[in-house]
Design an enzyme around this catalytic site. Sequence first.
Site, PDB file in Angstrom:
ATOM      1  N   PRO A   2       0.825  -1.215   0.000  1.00  0.00           N
ATOM      2  CG  PRO A   2      -0.540  -1.443   1.853  1.00  0.00           C
ATOM      3  CD  PRO A   2       0.704  -1.974   1.232  1.00  0.00           C
ATOM      4  CD  GLU A   3       1.829   3.649  -3.819  1.00  0.00           C
ATOM      5  OE1 GLU A   3       2.623   4.566  -3.606  1.00  0.00           O
ATOM      6  OE2 GLU A   3       2.063   2.717  -4.606  1.00  0.00           O
ATOM      7  CE  LYS A  50       5.024   2.921   1.130  1.00  0.00           C
ATOM      8  NZ  LYS A  50       5.453   1.934   0.135  1.00  0.00           N
ATOM      9  CG  ASN A 170       6.221  -0.651  -7.607  1.00  0.00           C
ATOM     10  OD1 ASN A 170       7.281  -0.084  -7.836  1.00  0.00           O
ATOM     11  ND2 ASN A 170       5.847  -1.772  -8.186  1.00  0.00           N
ATOM     12  NE  ARG A 255       9.043  -2.646  -4.206  1.00  0.00           N
ATOM     13  CZ  ARG A 255       8.499  -1.686  -3.455  1.00  0.00           C
ATOM     14  NH1 ARG A 255       7.199  -1.534  -3.438  1.00  0.00           N
ATOM     15  NH2 ARG A 255       9.248  -0.890  -2.738  1.00  0.00           N
TER      16      ARG A 255
END
Length: 268
Positions: A2-3, A50, A170, A255
């Site tokens: 998650p962002e 986060k 990402n 990633r």
Amino acid sequence: MPEGDTVYRTARLLDPLQGQVLERTDFRVPQHATADLSGGTVVETVSRGKHLLTRVDRAAPEGTERWTLHTHLKMEGSWKVVRRGQRWPRPANTARVVLETARHTAIGFSLGIVELIPRDREADVVGHLGPDLLGPDWDEQVALANLARDPDRPIREALLDQTMLAGIGNMYAAELCFTSGVHPETPVGAVPDLTRLVRRAHQMLELNKERWVQSTTGDLRERERMWVYRRDRSPCRRCGTPVVVEMQGPTGRDRASYWCPSCQPLLS
Ligand SMILES: [Zn+2]
């Protein structure tokens, strides 16, 4: 993963517990299996990048114990809040923490980190983070100074490094490289306007923090929400060139990276 804005919303999801007394707690992780915060009062839940910090005060014979429950969603985790007695939205065997008040049950499912720490040790778990894009202490100048320290580092990798600035995952890393017109591997020092990029990062997360459907294009329709993220082989929205995807990043932590080969030249 998650962002930062998702983590921020998760903290807001836990707001109904604020000021409430915990009637039951259940920590389903080995290191805290016997911990019990029942009788404690939830002060608040805040996000730091986060990370989530749920603060609980609990009266003890020696005075008030001030605890912080530190959790991190990592890849699969989520927090859900239901009315007490209601059915849980995810399988009970994936629950890692249960916090129950008179009215609500908050369940942390598949959390990547669950640790109970004394409140005065919070810096041990979040002190390494750069300025939090959604934090009350957001500081653009410090974020820029952090990034500038390593001008040869690829911009995408630097944006993902939570010690530079905290909250970008990402998705935003890909979208920010696109909106800045730079290839993700472009060295930080060669990005034409780093201030603008960082400001945009702040704007993107701010714009999305109150909604569960994230968009960087301004369009909320399912297939129109992103410029390049997860749009590999689809035509670029600006020039029509197919968006490409490639694994990038340090070995073991690489990633999927998405970019438009025409709009995002590799600068040096
Ligand atoms: Zn393009």
